[in-house]
Design an enzyme around this catalytic site. Structure first.
Site, PDB file in Angstrom:
ATOM      1  N   SER A   1       3.008   9.984  11.863  1.00 35.27           N
ATOM      2  CA  SER A   1       4.311  10.476  12.288  1.00 35.27           C
ATOM      3  C   SER A   1       4.876  11.626  11.561  1.00 35.27           C
ATOM      4  O   SER A   1       5.845  12.545  12.140  1.00 35.27           O
ATOM      5  CB  SER A   1       5.457   9.295  11.792  1.00 35.27           C
ATOM      6  OG  SER A   1       5.179   8.140  12.303  1.00 35.27           O
TER       7      SER A   1
ATOM      8  N   ASN B   1      10.940  12.767  16.402  1.00 40.24           N
ATOM      9  CA  ASN B   1      11.404  12.424  15.220  1.00 40.24           C
ATOM     10  C   ASN B   1      12.431  13.796  14.471  1.00 40.24           C
ATOM     11  O   ASN B   1      13.043  13.506  13.406  1.00 40.24           O
ATOM     12  CB  ASN B   1      10.468  12.005  14.297  1.00 40.24           C
ATOM     13  CG  ASN B   1      10.181  10.650  14.427  1.00 40.24           C
ATOM     14  OD1 ASN B   1      11.072   9.663  14.829  1.00 40.24           O
ATOM     15  ND2 ASN B   1       9.040  10.186  14.086  1.00 40.24           N
TER      16      ASN B   1
HETATM   17  P1  NAD Z   1       1.091  -0.500   8.599  1.00 39.98           P
HETATM   18  O1  NAD Z   1       1.289  -0.499   7.090  1.00 39.98           O
HETATM   19  O2  NAD Z   1       1.668  -1.469   9.268  1.00 39.98           O
HETATM   20  O3  NAD Z   1      -0.513  -0.494   8.792  1.00 39.98           O
HETATM   21  C1  NAD Z   1      -1.274   0.231   8.050  1.00 39.98           C
HETATM   22  C2  NAD Z   1      -2.776  -0.331   7.828  1.00 39.98           C
HETATM   23  O4  NAD Z   1      -3.807   0.598   7.709  1.00 39.98           O
HETATM   24  C3  NAD Z   1      -2.982  -1.723   7.205  1.00 39.98           C
HETATM   25  O5  NAD Z   1      -3.191  -2.979   7.569  1.00 39.98           O
HETATM   26  C4  NAD Z   1      -3.815  -1.313   5.919  1.00 39.98           C
HETATM   27  O6  NAD Z   1      -4.543  -2.333   5.433  1.00 39.98           O
HETATM   28  C5  NAD Z   1      -4.610  -0.146   6.629  1.00 39.98           C
HETATM   29  N1  NAD Z   1      -5.446   0.879   5.767  1.00 39.98           N
HETATM   30  C6  NAD Z   1      -4.874   1.295   4.886  1.00 39.98           C
HETATM   31  N2  NAD Z   1      -5.853   2.253   4.200  1.00 39.98           N
HETATM   32  C7  NAD Z   1      -6.930   2.132   4.880  1.00 39.98           C
HETATM   33  C8  NAD Z   1      -8.098   2.899   5.193  1.00 39.98           C
HETATM   34  N3  NAD Z   1      -8.321   3.819   4.297  1.00 39.98           N
HETATM   35  N4  NAD Z   1      -8.926   2.504   6.135  1.00 39.98           N
HETATM   36  C9  NAD Z   1      -8.585   1.651   7.101  1.00 39.98           C
HETATM   37  N5  NAD Z   1      -7.630   0.902   6.968  1.00 39.98           N
HETATM   38  C10 NAD Z   1      -6.585   1.125   6.105  1.00 39.98           C
HETATM   39  O7  NAD Z   1       1.392   0.965   9.040  1.00 39.98           O
HETATM   40  P2  NAD Z   1       1.829   1.253  10.629  1.00 39.98           P
HETATM   41  O8  NAD Z   1       3.273   1.094  10.764  1.00 39.98           O
HETATM   42  O9  NAD Z   1       0.767   0.705  11.447  1.00 39.98           O
HETATM   43  O10 NAD Z   1       1.572   3.048  10.579  1.00 39.98           O
HETATM   44  C11 NAD Z   1       0.232   3.372  10.493  1.00 39.98           C
HETATM   45  C12 NAD Z   1       0.361   4.836  11.054  1.00 39.98           C
HETATM   46  O11 NAD Z   1       1.194   5.158  12.133  1.00 39.98           O
HETATM   47  C13 NAD Z   1       1.137   5.658   9.882  1.00 39.98           C
HETATM   48  O12 NAD Z   1       0.582   6.950   9.759  1.00 39.98           O
HETATM   49  C14 NAD Z   1       2.555   5.896  10.484  1.00 39.98           C
HETATM   50  O13 NAD Z   1       3.258   6.947   9.952  1.00 39.98           O
HETATM   51  C15 NAD Z   1       2.372   6.073  11.781  1.00 39.98           C
HETATM   52  N6  NAD Z   1       3.203   5.510  12.909  1.00 39.98           N
HETATM   53  C16 NAD Z   1       4.035   4.555  12.619  1.00 39.98           C
HETATM   54  C17 NAD Z   1       5.014   4.003  13.281  1.00 39.98           C
HETATM   55  C18 NAD Z   1       5.865   2.716  13.162  1.00 39.98           C
HETATM   56  O14 NAD Z   1       6.852   2.578  13.756  1.00 39.98           O
HETATM   57  N7  NAD Z   1       5.462   1.857  12.369  1.00 39.98           N
HETATM   58  C19 NAD Z   1       5.434   4.725  14.586  1.00 39.98           C
HETATM   59  C20 NAD Z   1       4.471   5.771  14.886  1.00 39.98           C
HETATM   60  C21 NAD Z   1       3.517   6.241  13.912  1.00 39.98           C
END
Ligand code: NAD
Length: 512
Positions: free
Chosen positions: A124, A195
């Site tokens: 993001s 954003n």
């Molecule tokens: P989250 O914390 O729900 O999930 C992250 C997952 O990644 C976890 O299950 C963790 O175990 C796993 N993980 C961590 N390091 C890892 C690695 N090296 N290899 C494999 N798996 C690994 O996070 P999220 O909210 O799904 O966000 C993930 C990405 O998406 C981030 O970059 C975030 O900025 C982006 N994002 C989030 C949203 C939102 O609303 N949550 C929206 C758009 C983008």
């Protein structure tokens, strides 16, 4: 690398959290075979089981056929190791928001993926250029930024880094179309399009709260009913979570080297400090009961019963011969209610007069400033996209007598008046003007084209209109003047109109 068709390719998703499982479901729905990998194997299994439960629920509610739900699940496999993603034509990374972790992961992906595979990040806020920096072939890395929940939200921002090839961008835009998403190209700048341009929506809501302009439920109601948004900024921030929302605000602010336009809200930081994170913690700006339902927010105070006709007659209500906007609507509503407002050639089309004072549409000046200039008591009423339909009008008054008279007049035509603390720009116009301003800055900085910024805000955060559609509706010259007035009266430079907005006003040939 030439543009490729990913339609039949295998898709890999790394990270099975909120976004990863959503992206995996989206790809599986579009017919791809999908490998889902997470450092925590149990996280990937749990995410798949939760998806199976959600699909069962949809089958039970008749939203999807059993066969289709089964087909989606049959295409999804938990990968036991990252290497299992080797056959993928596209790998989407959705792991924690940490540059070092993402760089290490992309280095591993570069080693294991085929030479034509595209490597995408759902980040993001992290620079795509920085994520791709350690790679030998950074040309095949791009941002593929989905919105939560990924299977539902239409928008995907496709973000090239400095070294990303045009073929990679075109391939990903083509894939978005195949996935029935609205793919929009955005520059790799902090916050990309959505954003960044959405920041004032929250910032203005919190500022109105900090300044006590109205009660929280009134601020939200005015943004929903007068400005036409699906949800007010305070209720929406409660839903997103103040920790998440504040972190995005802080991230954009820091990444923009502290540019004041992106100043985070102190009121929101206080909520985070207090652990009042919103719905998920049971309390944010509003309170929520154990089941997660909001307690009914306090309703805006009800208008008094319609005043007797004699009281309206005594106010000597007058309109210009050709009223516009809320004045036109109010004149016609008064006539329908059996009153006979007079015509006054000295009034501007948007103004009307009552009880010895003037009612003026919000043009970015406080009622007190206007009243001082014209030496008469004043009402300033806020912008409303549909003054008759919304049945709610925010306003401020320069005197208590005018306030009471205007409340009575509004109740005579069935509209609830919301008394706002007198400040330049009030709530609805100030919020919209600042969203337009942020969109203009983004267009000036070539973050994206105007029509793409409009599509991004409509499909990424469900805005009722794109910022440039608002600019055209309200008028760039009017918005430029309104923002200049707000900046002058508040002394706050964040309100200075973007030079891009000024240029747009000049090009439209209007007088500024
Ligand atoms: P989250 O914390 O729900 O999930 C992250 C997952 O990644 C976890 O299950 C963790 O175990 C796993 N993980 C961590 N390091 C890892 C690695 N090296 N290899 C494999 N798996 C690994 O996070 P999220 O909210 O799904 O966000 C993930 C990405 O998406 C981030 O970059 C975030 O900025 C982006 N994002 C989030 C949203 C939102 O609303 N949550 C929206 C758009 C983008």
């Amino acid at each position: 690398m030439a543009q490729i068709d990913l339609k039949d390719g295998v898709v890999g998703v790394v990270g099975a959290g909120t976004m990863g499982i959503g992206v995996a479901e989206t790809a599986a729905r579009a017919g791809h075979r999908v490998f889902l990998f997470d450092v925590s194997e149990s996280a990937a299994q749990t995410a798949l089981s939760a998806l199976a439960d959600r699909l069962d629920g949809r089958v039970a509610r008749g939203k999807i056929a059993r066969d289709d739900a089964d087909a989606i699940l049959s295409r999804l496999t938990c990968a036991p190791a990252l290497d299992a993603l080797a056959p993928c034509a596209l790998i989407v990374e959705a792991v924690v928001e940490d540059l070092k972790i993402k760089q290490d992961l992309f280095s591993s992906l570069e080693r294991l993926a085929g030479p034509d595979a595209i490597l995408a990040s759902n980040t993001s806020s992290i620079s795509i250029t920085a994520i791709a920096r350690p790679l030998e072939k950074p040309g095949r890395v791009a941002g593929l930024h989905f919105f939560n929940p990924a299977p539902v939200m239409k928008l995907v921002e496709v973000v090239p880094g400095l070294q990303t090839t045009q073929a990679t961008v075109r391939t990903l835009l083509g894939l978005c179309a195949h996935w029935e998403k609205v793919g929009v190209q955005a520059k790799s700048v902090p916050g990309f399009i959505v954003n960044r341009v959405a920041r004032p929506f929250y910032a203005e809501g919190f500022l109105a709260l900090e300044q006590g302009v109205a009660a929280p439920a009134q601020i939200d109601a005015l943004i929903e009913k007068s400005a036409g948004f699906r949800m007010g900024p305070l209720a929406l921030a409660d839903l997103i979570g103040h920790d998440v929302n504040a972190a995005v605000a802080q991230g954009v602010f820091d990444a923009c080297n502290g540019h004041t336009r992106f100043r985070p809200s102190l009121a929101q930081q206080e909520l985070v400090a207090a652990g009042r994170l919103g719905r998920k913690s049971g309390c944010g700006i509003y309170r929520y009961d154990g089941a997660g339902d909001p307690q009914t927010p306090p309703a805006p105070s009800l208008s008094p019963p319609p005043p007797p006709a004699a009281q309206i007659a005594a106010m000597a209500v007058r309109f210009s011969p050709a009223p516009t906007g809320a004045a036109l609507w109010c004149r016609d509503a008064l006539r329908k209610a059996g009153h006979a407002p007079e015509t006054d050639r000295d009034l501007a089309p948007g103004q009307w007069a009552l009880a010895g004072g003037v009612v003026s549409p919000n043009a970015g000046r406080s009622a007190l400033a206007l009243s001082t200039e014209i030496d008469k008591p004043c009402i300033v009423h806020d912008w409303a996209h549909d003054p008759g339909g919304s049945r709610l009008l925010g306003f401020s008054a320069s005197t208590p007598d005018m306030e009471q008279a205007f409340l009575a007049l509004l109740s005579a035509v069935g509209v609830e008046g919301v008394v706002l603390k007198d400040r330049p720009g009030l709530i609805a116009l100030r919020t919209i003007a600042m969203i337009v301003n942020a969109a203009c800055d983004a267009a000036r900085d070539e973050v994206a084209r105007e029509d793409d910024i409009d599509r991004a805000m409509r499909f990424g955060v469900n805005y009722p209109r794109g910022p440039f559609e608002w600019a055209d509706l309200i008028g760039p010259a009017f918005l430029t003047r309104a923002l200049s007035s707000i900046a002058e009266e508040t002394g706050d430079p964040i309100y200075l109109p973007s030079e891009y907005l000024r240029r747009r006003a000049a090009l439209s040939g209007a007088r500024m």
